[in-house]
Write a protein that holds these residues in place. Structure first.
Motif, PDB file in Angstrom:
ATOM      1  N   LEU A  14       0.847  -1.179   0.000  1.00  0.00           N
ATOM      2  CA  LEU A  14       0.000   0.000   0.000  1.00  0.00           C
ATOM      3  C   LEU A  14       0.888   1.235   0.000  1.00  0.00           C
ATOM      4  O   LEU A  14       1.821   1.336   0.800  1.00  0.00           O
ATOM      5  N   THR A  15       0.598   2.162  -0.914  1.00  0.00           N
ATOM      6  CA  THR A  15       1.256   3.470  -0.898  1.00  0.00           C
ATOM      7  C   THR A  15       0.159   4.533  -0.886  1.00  0.00           C
ATOM      8  O   THR A  15      -0.857   4.390  -1.569  1.00  0.00           O
ATOM      9  N   LEU A  16       0.386   5.573  -0.105  1.00  0.00           N
ATOM     10  CA  LEU A  16      -0.594   6.648   0.036  1.00  0.00           C
ATOM     11  C   LEU A  16       0.072   7.996  -0.136  1.00  0.00           C
ATOM     12  O   LEU A  16       1.217   8.200   0.261  1.00  0.00           O
ATOM     13  N   SER A  17      -0.713   8.929  -0.694  1.00  0.00           N
ATOM     14  CA  SER A  17      -0.275  10.306  -0.809  1.00  0.00           C
ATOM     15  C   SER A  17      -1.515  11.189  -0.700  1.00  0.00           C
ATOM     16  O   SER A  17      -2.614  10.795  -1.120  1.00  0.00           O
ATOM     17  N   ARG A  18      -1.324  12.368  -0.122  1.00  0.00           N
ATOM     18  CA  ARG A  18      -2.430  13.305   0.063  1.00  0.00           C
ATOM     19  C   ARG A  18      -2.134  14.624  -0.633  1.00  0.00           C
ATOM     20  O   ARG A  18      -1.001  15.103  -0.630  1.00  0.00           O
ATOM     21  N   SER A  19      -3.190  15.192  -1.219  1.00  0.00           N
ATOM     22  CA  SER A  19      -3.138  16.544  -1.754  1.00  0.00           C
ATOM     23  C   SER A  19      -4.485  17.183  -1.438  1.00  0.00           C
ATOM     24  O   SER A  19      -5.478  16.915  -2.126  1.00  0.00           O
ATOM     25  N   GLY A  20      -4.526  17.951  -0.361  1.00  0.00           N
ATOM     26  CA  GLY A  20      -5.798  18.524   0.088  1.00  0.00           C
ATOM     27  C   GLY A  20      -6.754  17.406   0.484  1.00  0.00           C
ATOM     28  O   GLY A  20      -6.437  16.580   1.318  1.00  0.00           O
ATOM     29  N   ASP A  21      -7.925  17.389  -0.155  1.00  0.00           N
ATOM     30  CA  ASP A  21      -8.914  16.347   0.113  1.00  0.00           C
ATOM     31  C   ASP A  21      -8.843  15.219  -0.909  1.00  0.00           C
ATOM     32  O   ASP A  21      -9.775  14.429  -1.035  1.00  0.00           O
ATOM     33  N   THR A  22      -7.740  15.142  -1.625  1.00  0.00           N
ATOM     34  CA  THR A  22      -7.533  14.069  -2.593  1.00  0.00           C
ATOM     35  C   THR A  22      -6.543  13.075  -2.016  1.00  0.00           C
ATOM     36  O   THR A  22      -5.467  13.446  -1.558  1.00  0.00           O
ATOM     37  N   LEU A  23      -6.926  11.807  -2.031  1.00  0.00           N
ATOM     38  CA  LEU A  23      -6.080  10.736  -1.530  1.00  0.00           C
ATOM     39  C   LEU A  23      -5.697   9.846  -2.702  1.00  0.00           C
ATOM     40  O   LEU A  23      -6.563   9.410  -3.464  1.00  0.00           O
ATOM     41  N   ILE A  25      -4.151   6.324  -3.670  1.00  0.00           N
ATOM     42  CA  ILE A  25      -3.931   4.997  -3.110  1.00  0.00           C
ATOM     43  C   ILE A  25      -3.348   4.121  -4.207  1.00  0.00           C
ATOM     44  O   ILE A  25      -4.021   3.852  -5.209  1.00  0.00           O
ATOM     45  N   ASN A  26      -2.093   3.726  -4.047  1.00  0.00           N
ATOM     46  CA  ASN A  26      -1.410   2.894  -5.039  1.00  0.00           C
ATOM     47  C   ASN A  26      -1.563   3.462  -6.449  1.00  0.00           C
ATOM     48  O   ASN A  26      -1.837   2.734  -7.404  1.00  0.00           O
ATOM     49  N   GLY A  27      -1.409   4.775  -6.583  1.00  0.00           N
ATOM     50  CA  GLY A  27      -1.443   5.433  -7.882  1.00  0.00           C
ATOM     51  C   GLY A  27      -2.825   5.817  -8.376  1.00  0.00           C
ATOM     52  O   GLY A  27      -2.953   6.524  -9.375  1.00  0.00           O
ATOM     53  N   GLU A  28      -3.876   5.393  -7.706  1.00  0.00           N
ATOM     54  CA  GLU A  28      -5.240   5.742  -8.102  1.00  0.00           C
ATOM     55  C   GLU A  28      -5.731   6.893  -7.225  1.00  0.00           C
ATOM     56  O   GLU A  28      -5.665   6.828  -5.997  1.00  0.00           O
ATOM     57  N   THR A  29      -6.234   7.941  -7.868  1.00  0.00           N
ATOM     58  CA  THR A  29      -6.617   9.160  -7.166  1.00  0.00           C
ATOM     59  C   THR A  29      -8.108   9.164  -6.828  1.00  0.00           C
ATOM     60  O   THR A  29      -8.946   8.849  -7.678  1.00  0.00           O
ATOM     61  N   THR A  47     -15.245   2.707  -5.662  1.00  0.00           N
ATOM     62  CA  THR A  47     -14.613   1.513  -6.212  1.00  0.00           C
ATOM     63  C   THR A  47     -13.141   1.522  -5.807  1.00  0.00           C
ATOM     64  O   THR A  47     -12.295   2.094  -6.487  1.00  0.00           O
ATOM     65  N   CYS A  48     -12.881   0.908  -4.648  1.00  0.00           N
ATOM     66  CA  CYS A  48     -11.519   0.864  -4.127  1.00  0.00           C
ATOM     67  C   CYS A  48     -11.385  -0.362  -3.231  1.00  0.00           C
ATOM     68  O   CYS A  48     -12.068  -0.460  -2.203  1.00  0.00           O
ATOM     69  N   ASP A  49     -10.516  -1.284  -3.612  1.00  0.00           N
ATOM     70  CA  ASP A  49     -10.319  -2.510  -2.832  1.00  0.00           C
ATOM     71  C   ASP A  49      -9.647  -2.258  -1.483  1.00  0.00           C
ATOM     72  O   ASP A  49      -9.627  -3.142  -0.641  1.00  0.00           O
ATOM     73  N   TRP A  50      -9.076  -1.090  -1.284  1.00  0.00           N
ATOM     74  CA  TRP A  50      -8.351  -0.776  -0.042  1.00  0.00           C
ATOM     75  C   TRP A  50      -9.237  -0.126   1.008  1.00  0.00           C
ATOM     76  O   TRP A  50      -8.869  -0.038   2.166  1.00  0.00           O
ATOM     77  N   LEU A  51     -10.408   0.323   0.602  1.00  0.00           N
ATOM     78  CA  LEU A  51     -11.315   1.015   1.510  1.00  0.00           C
ATOM     79  C   LEU A  51     -12.005   0.006   2.425  1.00  0.00           C
ATOM     80  O   LEU A  51     -12.581  -0.973   1.962  1.00  0.00           O
ATOM     81  N   ALA A  52     -11.945   0.249   3.741  1.00  0.00           N
ATOM     82  CA  ALA A  52     -12.531  -0.668   4.716  1.00  0.00           C
ATOM     83  C   ALA A  52     -13.636  -0.009   5.538  1.00  0.00           C
ATOM     84  O   ALA A  52     -14.047  -0.544   6.554  1.00  0.00           O
ATOM     85  N   SER A  53     -14.110   1.162   5.097  1.00  0.00           N
ATOM     86  CA  SER A  53     -15.156   1.864   5.843  1.00  0.00           C
ATOM     87  C   SER A  53     -15.841   2.864   4.937  1.00  0.00           C
ATOM     88  O   SER A  53     -15.394   3.134   3.817  1.00  0.00           O
TER      89      SER A  53
END
Length: 106
Positions: A14-23, A25-29, A47-53
């Motif tokens: 898993l890789t994460l990066s933030r820009s304001g309210d944009t997250l 996740i593994n290269g998908e914004t 549509t995100c397999d990493w989202l758990a909530s």
């Protein structure tokens, strides 16, 4: 942005990066700026397999729980990760997810 984690034994990363309210996740914004104060975006609406909530905005902060993949020899920090408060833009440092050899963390 408040990020909590749900640890899961997985061999991917898993890789994460933030820009304001944009997250990113593994290269998908994921632009979460459209979530108003007090609102909830249901997990199944993203549509995100990493989202758990669901994703919520509480007191101006986005609250999200993501799956944290960890190796077979995961340290306590990966098995019981502390939530992160992310205040700055850029890459987000995640807990170490596996022990390599005698105390070395990968």
């Amino acid at each position: 942005m408040k990020i909590s984690f749900s640890p899961m034994r997985r061999d991917d990363t898993l890789t994460l990066s933030r820009s304001g309210d944009t997250l990113t996740i593994n290269g998908e914004t994921f632009d979460l700026s459209g979530i108003p104060e007090g609102a909830t975006l249901p997990q199944d609406a993203v549509t995100c397999d990493w989202l758990a909530s669901d994703v919520e905005r509480i007191d101006g902060d986005l609250h999200i729980t993501l799956i944290l993949p960890h190796g077979a020899t995961a340290p306590q920090e990966a098995l019981f990760p502390e939530p992160l408060t992310v205040a700055r833009d850029g890459p987000i440092e995640l807990p170490a997810v596996s022990l390599v050899q005698e105390g070395q963390i990968q």
